[in-house]
Write a protein that holds these residues in place. Structure first.
Motif, PDB file in Angstrom:
ATOM      1  N   TRP A  31      30.031  41.193  37.960  1.00 24.09           N
ATOM      2  CA  TRP A  31      31.273  40.635  37.432  1.00 24.09           C
ATOM      3  C   TRP A  31      30.963  39.413  36.564  1.00 24.09           C
ATOM      4  N   HIS A  32      30.156  38.509  37.088  1.00 23.01           N
ATOM      5  CA  HIS A  32      29.824  37.282  36.361  1.00 23.01           C
ATOM      6  C   HIS A  32      28.937  37.564  35.145  1.00 23.01           C
ATOM      7  N   ARG A  33      28.060  38.541  35.266  1.00 24.36           N
ATOM      8  CA  ARG A  33      27.243  38.933  34.109  1.00 24.36           C
ATOM      9  C   ARG A  33      28.133  39.530  33.020  1.00 24.36           C
ATOM     10  N   HIS A  34      29.110  40.318  33.401  1.00 27.30           N
ATOM     11  CA  HIS A  34      30.019  40.937  32.430  1.00 27.30           C
ATOM     12  C   HIS A  34      30.918  39.889  31.766  1.00 27.30           C
ATOM     13  N   ILE A  35      31.233  38.819  32.478  1.00 28.95           N
ATOM     14  CA  ILE A  35      31.973  37.712  31.860  1.00 28.95           C
ATOM     15  C   ILE A  35      31.132  37.108  30.744  1.00 28.95           C
ATOM     16  N   ARG A  36      29.881  36.807  31.050  1.00 26.87           N
ATOM     17  CA  ARG A  36      28.984  36.196  30.061  1.00 26.87           C
ATOM     18  C   ARG A  36      28.748  37.089  28.854  1.00 26.87           C
ATOM     19  N   GLU A  37      28.619  38.396  29.095  1.00 28.94           N
ATOM     20  CA  GLU A  37      28.254  39.319  28.030  1.00 28.94           C
ATOM     21  C   GLU A  37      29.463  40.028  27.407  1.00 28.94           C
ATOM     22  N   HIS A  38      30.674  39.686  27.858  1.00 28.73           N
ATOM     23  CA  HIS A  38      31.919  40.262  27.324  1.00 28.73           C
ATOM     24  C   HIS A  38      31.891  41.791  27.365  1.00 28.73           C
ATOM     25  N   GLN A  39      31.543  42.320  28.525  1.00 19.86           N
ATOM     26  CA  GLN A  39      31.487  43.762  28.735  1.00 19.86           C
ATOM     27  C   GLN A  39      32.527  44.162  29.776  1.00 19.86           C
ATOM     28  N   SER A  40      33.048  45.362  29.637  1.00 16.84           N
ATOM     29  CA  SER A  40      34.016  45.846  30.618  1.00 16.84           C
ATOM     30  C   SER A  40      33.306  46.612  31.726  1.00 16.84           C
ATOM     31  N   LEU A  41      33.988  46.732  32.853  1.00 20.87           N
ATOM     32  CA  LEU A  41      33.480  47.464  34.002  1.00 20.87           C
ATOM     33  C   LEU A  41      34.642  48.181  34.672  1.00 20.87           C
ATOM     34  N   ALA A  42      34.304  49.065  35.598  1.00 22.52           N
ATOM     35  CA  ALA A  42      35.341  49.820  36.306  1.00 22.52           C
ATOM     36  C   ALA A  42      35.049  49.816  37.796  1.00 22.52           C
ATOM     37  N   LEU A  43      36.115  49.790  38.559  1.00 25.44           N
ATOM     38  CA  LEU A  43      36.043  49.914  40.012  1.00 25.44           C
ATOM     39  C   LEU A  43      36.832  51.157  40.393  1.00 25.44           C
ATOM     40  N   LEU A  44      36.203  52.043  41.146  1.00 26.00           N
ATOM     41  CA  LEU A  44      36.847  53.263  41.599  1.00 26.00           C
ATOM     42  C   LEU A  44      36.914  53.262  43.113  1.00 26.00           C
ATOM     43  N   TYR A  45      38.006  53.773  43.645  1.00 27.43           N
ATOM     44  CA  TYR A  45      38.122  54.004  45.086  1.00 27.43           C
ATOM     45  C   TYR A  45      38.255  55.507  45.297  1.00 27.43           C
ATOM     46  N   LEU A  46      37.385  56.038  46.127  1.00 29.29           N
ATOM     47  CA  LEU A  46      37.418  57.448  46.490  1.00 29.29           C
ATOM     48  C   LEU A  46      37.780  57.542  47.961  1.00 29.29           C
ATOM     49  N   CYS A  47      38.808  58.308  48.260  1.00 28.47           N
ATOM     50  CA  CYS A  47      39.269  58.476  49.640  1.00 28.47           C
ATOM     51  C   CYS A  47      39.221  59.954  50.006  1.00 28.47           C
ATOM     52  N   PRO A  48      38.093  60.418  50.561  1.00 30.61           N
ATOM     53  CA  PRO A  48      38.038  61.818  50.997  1.00 30.61           C
ATOM     54  C   PRO A  48      38.766  61.986  52.329  1.00 30.61           C
ATOM     55  N   HIS A  49      39.420  63.125  52.490  1.00 31.48           N
ATOM     56  CA  HIS A  49      40.142  63.405  53.730  1.00 31.48           C
ATOM     57  C   HIS A  49      39.476  64.587  54.423  1.00 31.48           C
ATOM     58  N   ILE A  50      38.739  64.282  55.467  1.00 31.33           N
ATOM     59  CA  ILE A  50      38.091  65.313  56.265  1.00 31.33           C
ATOM     60  C   ILE A  50      38.824  65.355  57.595  1.00 31.33           C
ATOM     61  N   HIS A  51      39.464  66.465  57.855  1.00 29.90           N
ATOM     62  CA  HIS A  51      40.262  66.588  59.070  1.00 29.90           C
ATOM     63  C   HIS A  51      39.361  66.493  60.298  1.00 29.90           C
ATOM     64  N   GLU A  52      39.857  65.797  61.319  1.00 32.62           N
ATOM     65  CA  GLU A  52      39.036  65.549  62.507  1.00 32.62           C
ATOM     66  C   GLU A  52      38.681  66.829  63.260  1.00 32.62           C
ATOM     67  N   THR A  53      39.364  67.935  62.977  1.00 36.19           N
ATOM     68  CA  THR A  53      39.026  69.190  63.650  1.00 36.19           C
ATOM     69  C   THR A  53      37.811  69.871  63.014  1.00 36.19           C
ATOM     70  N   PRO A 135      36.202  41.513  32.551  1.00 34.78           N
ATOM     71  CA  PRO A 135      36.241  40.280  33.349  1.00 34.78           C
ATOM     72  C   PRO A 135      36.290  39.033  32.463  1.00 34.78           C
ATOM     73  N   GLU A 136      37.093  38.086  32.897  1.00 38.83           N
ATOM     74  CA  GLU A 136      37.213  36.797  32.212  1.00 38.83           C
ATOM     75  C   GLU A 136      37.199  35.703  33.266  1.00 38.83           C
ATOM     76  N   ARG A 137      36.877  34.496  32.846  1.00 36.62           N
ATOM     77  CA  ARG A 137      36.779  33.375  33.795  1.00 36.62           C
ATOM     78  C   ARG A 137      38.090  33.112  34.540  1.00 36.62           C
ATOM     79  N   ASP A 138      39.226  33.303  33.884  1.00 36.55           N
ATOM     80  CA  ASP A 138      40.500  33.019  34.540  1.00 36.55           C
ATOM     81  C   ASP A 138      41.090  34.241  35.258  1.00 36.55           C
ATOM     82  N   LEU A 139      40.359  35.352  35.283  1.00 32.91           N
ATOM     83  CA  LEU A 139      40.787  36.555  35.991  1.00 32.91           C
ATOM     84  C   LEU A 139      40.058  36.608  37.333  1.00 32.91           C
ATOM     85  N   ASN A 140      40.811  36.671  38.399  1.00 32.45           N
ATOM     86  CA  ASN A 140      40.236  36.683  39.741  1.00 32.45           C
ATOM     87  C   ASN A 140      39.751  38.092  40.092  1.00 32.45           C
ATOM     88  N   ILE A 141      38.528  38.198  40.571  1.00 35.09           N
ATOM     89  CA  ILE A 141      37.929  39.487  40.918  1.00 35.09           C
ATOM     90  C   ILE A 141      38.748  40.223  41.982  1.00 35.09           C
TER      91      ILE A 141
END
Length: 169
Positions: A31-53, A135-141
Motif C-alpha cells: 500500500w505504502h509503496r503504491h502511494i510512493r509510485e502512484h500505482q493502483s492495486l486491487a483487493l479481492l475477497y473470495l468466499c467459497p461455500h462448502i457445505h458441512e455435509t 492509494p493516497e496518503r489521505d486515503l485510509n487502507i
C-alpha cells in the motif's frame, strides 16, 4: 499438504495459502509503496461455500490451488482471512486487469466444479468481490477492506450473481 515448520509462521496449515497476519503485513507494505509510485492495486475477497455435509478431505486445499492457478503473477498474494474468507492482493493493476483476473478465477472455479461434480454430487458456490484503488496518503487502507467486505456481503445477499468489481475513489 505436508506440514512444514519452515512455513508455519506465515502459511495456513489447512490450505497452504498465506495466513492473515502475513497478508496484512505485505499488503500494508505494498500500500505504502503504491502511494510512493502512484500505482493502483486491487483487493479481492473470495468466499467459497462448502457445505458441512461434504466429507471430502483437502477439498478447500484443492479448491484454493485452482484459484491460485488463475493468478499468473508471482507478486500477487492469496491468504486465508478466516474460515469463510480468502483475500487476494493484486498489485500494480488497474480496473481492466482486475476484471481479467476475476474472469480467470471464475473459469477456474467453473472447471473445478465440473471436475469435482463428475466424482461427487455437490459443487462449491462462491462470491468474489473486488475493489480497485489508487492509494493516497489521505486515503485510509481500512476503507478498502471495509468496501470489499461490504461488496462481498451484498453479493451474498443478492444471490443472482457471484462476482462484482468496484472502484474505490
Amino acid at each position: 499438504m505436508i506440514y512444514s515448520f519452515r512455513n508455519s509462521g506465515f502459511r495456513d496449515p489447512e490450505t497452504g495459502v498465506y495466513n492473515q497476519t502475513y497478508f496484512m503485513e505485505v499488503f500494508n507494505r505494498e500500500w505504502h509503496r503504491h502511494i510512493r509510485e502512484h500505482q493502483s492495486l486491487a483487493l479481492l475477497y473470495l468466499c467459497p461455500h462448502i457445505h458441512e455435509t461434504v466429507k471430502q478431505p483437502h477439498l478447500l486445499e484443492f479448491f484454493m490451488k485452482e484459484v491460485q492457478k488463475a493468478i499468473l503473477r508471482t507478486t500477487d498474494l492469496v491468504a486465508r482471512m478466516d474460515n469463510d474468507h480468502f483475500a487476494l492482493g493484486l498489485f500494480n493493476i488497474n480496473e481492466d486487469g482486475t476484471q481479467i483476473v476475476l474472469e480467470r478465477i471464475e473459469k477456474k472455479i467453473e472447471t473445478f466444479n465440473l471436475e469435482y461434480g463428475k466424482q461427487h454430487t455437490s459443487h462449491v458456490d462462491f462470491e468474489l468481490a473486488a475493489c480497485v484503488c489508487l492509494p493516497e496518503r489521505d486515503l485510509n487502507i481500512e476503507l478498502l477492506f471495509q468496501d470489499v467486505e461490504k461488496l462481498s456481503h451484498e453479493l451474498e445477499l443478492e444471490q443472482s450473481k457471484h462476482t462484482a468489481l468496484r472502484l474505490l475513489q
